[in-house]
Design an enzyme around this catalytic site. Structure first.
Site, PDB file in Angstrom:
ATOM      1  N   HIS A  20      36.800  29.534  35.647  1.00 29.05           N
ATOM      2  CA  HIS A  20      37.409  28.187  36.011  1.00 29.05           C
ATOM      3  C   HIS A  20      36.203  27.002  36.328  1.00 29.05           C
ATOM      4  CE1 HIS A  20      41.709  29.163  36.077  1.00 29.05           C
ATOM      5  NE2 HIS A  20      41.218  30.476  36.322  1.00 29.05           N
ATOM      6  N   SER A 367      34.758  32.344  26.669  1.00 28.06           N
ATOM      7  CA  SER A 367      33.888  33.194  25.984  1.00 28.06           C
ATOM      8  C   SER A 367      34.298  32.939  24.419  1.00 28.06           C
ATOM      9  CB  SER A 367      34.028  34.636  26.086  1.00 28.06           C
ATOM     10  OG  SER A 367      33.533  35.117  27.436  1.00 28.06           O
ATOM     11  N   GLU A 370      32.906  29.564  23.229  1.00 32.45           N
ATOM     12  CA  GLU A 370      31.221  29.706  23.273  1.00 32.45           C
ATOM     13  C   GLU A 370      30.907  30.594  22.045  1.00 32.45           C
ATOM     14  OE1 GLU A 370      31.194  29.701  28.357  1.00 32.45           O
ATOM     15  OE2 GLU A 370      30.675  31.462  26.878  1.00 32.45           O
TER      16      GLU A 370
HETATM   17  C1  UDX Z   1      39.399  33.980  33.293  1.00 34.08           C
HETATM   18  C2  UDX Z   1      40.446  34.547  32.373  1.00 34.08           C
HETATM   19  O1  UDX Z   1      40.015  35.973  32.254  1.00 34.08           O
HETATM   20  C3  UDX Z   1      40.428  33.952  31.033  1.00 34.08           C
HETATM   21  O2  UDX Z   1      41.334  34.881  30.304  1.00 34.08           O
HETATM   22  C4  UDX Z   1      40.690  32.580  30.955  1.00 34.08           C
HETATM   23  O3  UDX Z   1      40.839  32.139  29.801  1.00 34.08           O
HETATM   24  C5  UDX Z   1      39.931  31.790  31.913  1.00 34.08           C
HETATM   25  O4  UDX Z   1      39.743  32.609  33.471  1.00 34.08           O
HETATM   26  P1  UDX Z   1      36.980  35.155  32.569  1.00 34.08           P
HETATM   27  O5  UDX Z   1      37.956  36.458  32.215  1.00 34.08           O
HETATM   28  O6  UDX Z   1      35.929  35.037  33.195  1.00 34.08           O
HETATM   29  O7  UDX Z   1      38.029  33.870  32.729  1.00 34.08           O
HETATM   30  O8  UDX Z   1      36.593  34.789  31.000  1.00 34.08           O
HETATM   31  P2  UDX Z   1      35.832  33.721  30.290  1.00 34.08           P
HETATM   32  O9  UDX Z   1      36.992  32.642  29.981  1.00 34.08           O
HETATM   33  O10 UDX Z   1      35.337  33.948  28.886  1.00 34.08           O
HETATM   34  O11 UDX Z   1      34.807  32.983  31.271  1.00 34.08           O
HETATM   35  C6  UDX Z   1      33.531  33.715  31.599  1.00 34.08           C
HETATM   36  C7  UDX Z   1      32.482  32.550  31.723  1.00 34.08           C
HETATM   37  O12 UDX Z   1      31.505  33.406  32.260  1.00 34.08           O
HETATM   38  C8  UDX Z   1      32.094  32.242  30.314  1.00 34.08           C
HETATM   39  O13 UDX Z   1      31.604  30.814  30.528  1.00 34.08           O
HETATM   40  C9  UDX Z   1      30.629  33.091  29.980  1.00 34.08           C
HETATM   41  O14 UDX Z   1      29.780  32.383  29.414  1.00 34.08           O
HETATM   42  C10 UDX Z   1      30.344  33.171  31.589  1.00 34.08           C
HETATM   43  N1  UDX Z   1      29.421  34.707  31.482  1.00 34.08           N
HETATM   44  C11 UDX Z   1      30.133  35.816  31.276  1.00 34.08           C
HETATM   45  C12 UDX Z   1      28.152  34.640  31.882  1.00 34.08           C
HETATM   46  O15 UDX Z   1      27.421  33.585  32.037  1.00 34.08           O
HETATM   47  N2  UDX Z   1      27.399  35.638  32.055  1.00 34.08           N
HETATM   48  C13 UDX Z   1      27.977  36.995  31.758  1.00 34.08           C
HETATM   49  O16 UDX Z   1      27.273  37.818  31.748  1.00 34.08           O
HETATM   50  C14 UDX Z   1      29.253  37.079  31.443  1.00 34.08           C
END
Ligand code: UDX
Length: 471
Positions: A20, A367, A370
């Site tokens: 978020h 993700s 991205e």
């Molecule tokens: C959560 C929910 O799981 C997801 O389904 C929803 O759409 C948004 O909220 P999350 O699981 O953390 O998010 O996944 P994601 O939406 O992919 O966000 C992760 C963020 O962390 C991405 O912006 C990614 O670039 C970042 N990240 C992840 C890093 O910068 N480094 C890492 O090692 C892993």
């Protein structure tokens, strides 16, 4: 009262999660660059985590961005006072509202007292109670939806009961929504499924649909070219503004503000040492935490595939008492320099590196975008929430990869052989041209055009900024 010269003050409220805060900060940077004063406000315990990781400064410190400024503020949340043994997601969400609501009201009133009254709030769908705060204080508000427009449409139709969804009596029915492809019962966001993994979050998101009408618009981190028809359709129901991919815009704003919960390890020298498109990048975002058994299978799958890999294995959350995952010793001995394990990466930089050949992802929306906007094909490995729906779209609609899982509800172990086979399919593209990569590159081009001068997302964003200035 503010003097005539004071910039408009935009106050963004963000749920405490990496998925978020990343898009919220990206939006904050863009708004500040337009000459606005931007406050990004989240829960206090999360603010401490960001400060500990060295990501942000606390207090009233303003960071200049373009012609404007960003500052961080935190509302009280009472989270660290809860014994981790008693913590679960329901308790967490309830506590955020209990402590957060009065504290947020005080914080906003303080802005007026300190001569920077809030002209507009930008709220988060997991925090429906913040919509009540905005109404109570009579502050105009917009919403930043951090998932896809397709997922927005699914929640909206579920809330309005306009089509049948799976129920406890009939959990296997498929869902047919306007414009969208037929969704099998396990392809809707899992928060809406009768089994309801983490249903409290689904409940929060649904409750916001009852409070959306005063919002002057819903900003979405997607772009028109990716979800054209569904955006057109949903825009007739709710004023939507696709302004993404937000991460592409914010890359241009080179300022030293990031919001990582963990310090990213440097992987660039290691990536530089690898040939183009030769590395598999593996990351399950910030929340998903796989069983050790599944980690073992992924480790063997990667090892047996012969490809180099960079794998983010983050430590467990401090709240929910999980054991740290480890790699099988046999794998560690075999991989040597071919594999690199890190606790956290700078994912935007990793995905834009030419050595990356594919992304094994849990398909969180950040993700997913991205990957697409960097032209990187995917092996989709979704678990819950919107991830299962995103995986379907990545594979069947955008054509950028293959899927390995149908989410946690199925409760199946994905084997090392399946993993190895999918890696080979996506890395080599089978016999002919790598169609997954070609499609991904097509989306990369479309994403870049959307955020370029005159592009669809740029125009939508400018309209939004003009509206704020008129408030
Ligand atoms: C959560 C929910 O799981 C997801 O389904 C929803 O759409 C948004 O909220 P999350 O699981 O953390 O998010 O996944 P994601 O939406 O992919 O966000 C992760 C963020 O962390 C991405 O912006 C990614 O670039 C970042 N990240 C992840 C890093 O910068 N480094 C890492 O090692 C892993």
């Amino acid at each position: 009262m503010a003097s005539k010269q004071s910039p408009s003050h935009v106050f963004l409220v963000c749920y405490p999660g990496q998925g978020h805060i990343n898009p919220t900060l990206r939006l904050a940077k863009k708004l500040a660059a337009e000459g606005l004063l931007v406050t990004l406000c989240t829960a206090a315990h999360f603010g401490q985590t960001l400060q500990k990781a060295g990501s942000i400064l606390g207090g009233d410190q303003c960071t200049p961005v373009g012609n404007g400024f960003i500052r961080f503020q935190f509302f009280e949340d009472g989270i660290v006072e809860i014994n981790p043994k008693d913590m679960n997601l329901d308790r967490f969400v309830a506590q955020l509202e209990l402590s957060g609501r009065p504290s947020l009201v005080d914080l906003i009133k303080k802005q007026t007292a300190e001569n920077r009254p809030v002209s507009c709030m930008i709220l988060n769908p997991f925090f429906p109670w913040t919509y009540d705060v905005a109404e109570e204080l009579q502050i105009p508000f917009a919403v930043l939806w951090v998932q896809s427009c397709a997922v927005f449409s699914i929640y909206c139709h579920y809330f309005h009961k306009s089509v049948p969804f799976p129920t406890e009596i009939d959990p296997t029915i498929d869902v047919q929504l306007p414009i969208l492809p037929l969704l099998k019962n396990d392809e809707i966001p899992s928060f809406l499924h009768p089994k309801k993994t983490y249903g409290v979050l689904g409940k929060a998101m649904l409750s916001q649909f009852g409070k959306l009408s005063p919002a002057f618009c819903v900003l979405i981190d997607t772009f028109e070219e990716l979800e054209k028809e569904i955006i057109n359709y949903m825009s007739k129901i709710i004023p939507l503004k696709p302004i993404g991919p937000l991460f592409l815009n914010s890359q241009k704003l080179e300022i030293e503000v990031s919001v990582d919960c963990l310090k990213a390890e440097d992987c660039m020298d290691w990536l530089n040492s690898k040939p183009p498109q030769s590395v598999v990048y593996v990351s399950f975002g910030s929340v998903v935490f796989l069983k050790q058994e599944q980690i073992d299978e992924i480790a063997y799958g990667l090892c047996n595939s012969g490809f180099s890999f960079l794998w983010v294995l983050k430590p467990p959350s401090e709240f929910f008492g999980k054991q740290r995952q480890t790699l099988p010793e046999e794998v560690v001995e075999k991989i040597g320099e071919r594999g690199k394990i890190v606790q956290w990466s700078s994912q935007e930089r990793v995905l834009s590196h030419e050595s990356i050949g594919c992304f094994v992802t849990h398909c969180g929306w950040n993700s997913s975008v991205e990957a697409i906007a960097n032209g990187v094909p995917v092996v989709a490995f979704p678990q819950w929430g919107d991830q299962v729906t995103n995986a379907k779209f990545l594979v069947e609609e955008y054509g950028v990869g293959v899927s390995l899982s149908r989410g946690v509800e199925v409760n199946e172990l994905v084997t090392r052989d399946e993993i190895e086979r999918c890696l080979s399919d996506v890395m080599t593209g089978g016999s002919g041209e790598n169609v997954f990569r070609q499609n991904a590159l097509k989306w990369k081009k479309a994403a870049a055009a959307a955020v370029a001068d005159g592009g669809s997302s740029t125009r939508n964003f400018q309209d939004f900024v003009d509206k704020i200035r008129q408030i």
